[in-house]
Design an enzyme around this catalytic site. Structure first.
Site, mmCIF file in Angstrom:
data_model
loop_
_atom_site.group_PDB
_atom_site.id
_atom_site.type_symbol
_atom_site.label_atom_id
_atom_site.label_comp_id
_atom_site.label_asym_id
_atom_site.label_seq_id
_atom_site.Cartn_x
_atom_site.Cartn_y
_atom_site.Cartn_z
ATOM 1 N N ARG A 1 5.411 12.836 -4.285
ATOM 2 C CA ARG A 1 5.124 13.754 -3.108
ATOM 3 C C ARG A 1 6.440 14.566 -3.019
ATOM 4 O O ARG A 1 6.424 15.723 -2.702
ATOM 5 C CB ARG A 1 4.901 12.963 -1.891
ATOM 6 C CG ARG A 1 3.538 12.456 -1.565
ATOM 7 C CD ARG A 1 3.303 11.539 -0.524
ATOM 8 N NE ARG A 1 4.366 10.416 -0.620
ATOM 9 C CZ ARG A 1 4.544 9.575 -0.074
ATOM 10 N NH1 ARG A 1 3.663 8.995 0.872
ATOM 11 N NH2 ARG A 1 5.561 8.672 -0.280
ATOM 12 N N HIS B 1 -3.833 10.180 -1.600
ATOM 13 C CA HIS B 1 -4.471 9.587 -2.664
ATOM 14 C C HIS B 1 -5.467 10.074 -3.532
ATOM 15 O O HIS B 1 -5.565 10.071 -4.662
ATOM 16 C CB HIS B 1 -4.629 8.064 -2.343
ATOM 17 C CG HIS B 1 -3.587 7.308 -1.829
ATOM 18 N ND1 HIS B 1 -3.525 6.731 -0.626
ATOM 19 C CD2 HIS B 1 -2.435 6.919 -2.294
ATOM 20 C CE1 HIS B 1 -2.517 5.825 -0.325
ATOM 21 N NE2 HIS B 1 -1.705 6.254 -1.641
ATOM 22 N N SER C 1 0.437 6.525 3.516
ATOM 23 C CA SER C 1 -0.169 5.300 4.183
ATOM 24 C C SER C 1 0.536 5.045 5.473
ATOM 25 O O SER C 1 0.145 4.573 6.427
ATOM 26 C CB SER C 1 -0.349 4.233 3.148
ATOM 27 O OG SER C 1 -1.511 4.520 2.185
ATOM 28 N N LYS D 1 3.732 -7.129 1.128
ATOM 29 C CA LYS D 1 3.952 -6.170 1.985
ATOM 30 C C LYS D 1 3.412 -6.214 3.277
ATOM 31 O O LYS D 1 3.392 -5.051 4.266
ATOM 32 C CB LYS D 1 3.299 -4.823 1.322
ATOM 33 C CG LYS D 1 4.218 -4.270 0.152
ATOM 34 C CD LYS D 1 3.536 -3.000 -0.542
ATOM 35 C CE LYS D 1 4.199 -2.368 -1.589
ATOM 36 N NZ LYS D 1 3.737 -1.022 -1.933
#
Length: 156
Positions: free
Chosen positions: A91, A18, A129, A42
């Protein structure tokens, strides 16, 4: 006219990937708002205020970067700041399909909404993450995966 963008995310927690994307965005835009989404759906590992604090600490010293939390639609947050451009990190190809759908959905909600995709450097391309949370759950060392400014917060 200043070129501004928003870099939204849950940042649960913020990673070196990030931070890499934020540093790339600063090279392109005059102003970057890192927007931390509340994202209760989430079930984040870290609380909303903790995540905002982690991002704030991670971007200390970066010029023209600010951090704000939000709990509404991204396009509404963007409109309230009069910014029509968001940054999203990619990514791998697997990220692209999801991000493309989100980009189209946002554009459907606001026709002037633009999404700019940035890739992190190769050394950070594998970091997510989710990986950091998994390592943390198993008491592993995440020091190479997260900004040094927040490492102590994760060990708490």
């Amino acid at each position: 006219m200043k070129r501004s963008c928003i870099y939204p995310g849950t940042f649960d927690p913020i990673t070196n990937g990030h931070l890499d994307v934020i540093k790339r965005a600063v090279k392109i835009f005059d102003r970057v708002i890192v927007a931390v989404a509340k994202s209760d759906s989430k079930n984040p590992m870290f609380g909303f205020d903790e995540r905002v604090t982690m991002v704030e600490r991670s971007v200390e010293g970066l010029k023209n970067v600010s951090v704000e939390g939000f709990d509404n639609l991204l396009v509404d947050f963007a409109k309230s700041h009069e910014i029509n451009t968001v940054i999203r990190g990619l990514r791998a190809v697997s990220d692209f399909e999801y991000e493309l759908q989100i980009g189209y959905a946002n554009a459907a909600l606001w026709s002037e909404f633009e999404t700019v995709y940035l890739m992190p450097s190769l050394k950070n391309a594998f970091i997510s993450s989710s990986i950091v949370r998994s390592v943390l759950r198993h008491d592993g060392d995440v020091s190479a995966l997260v900004p040094s400014q927040i490492f102590s917060l994760l060990k708490g």
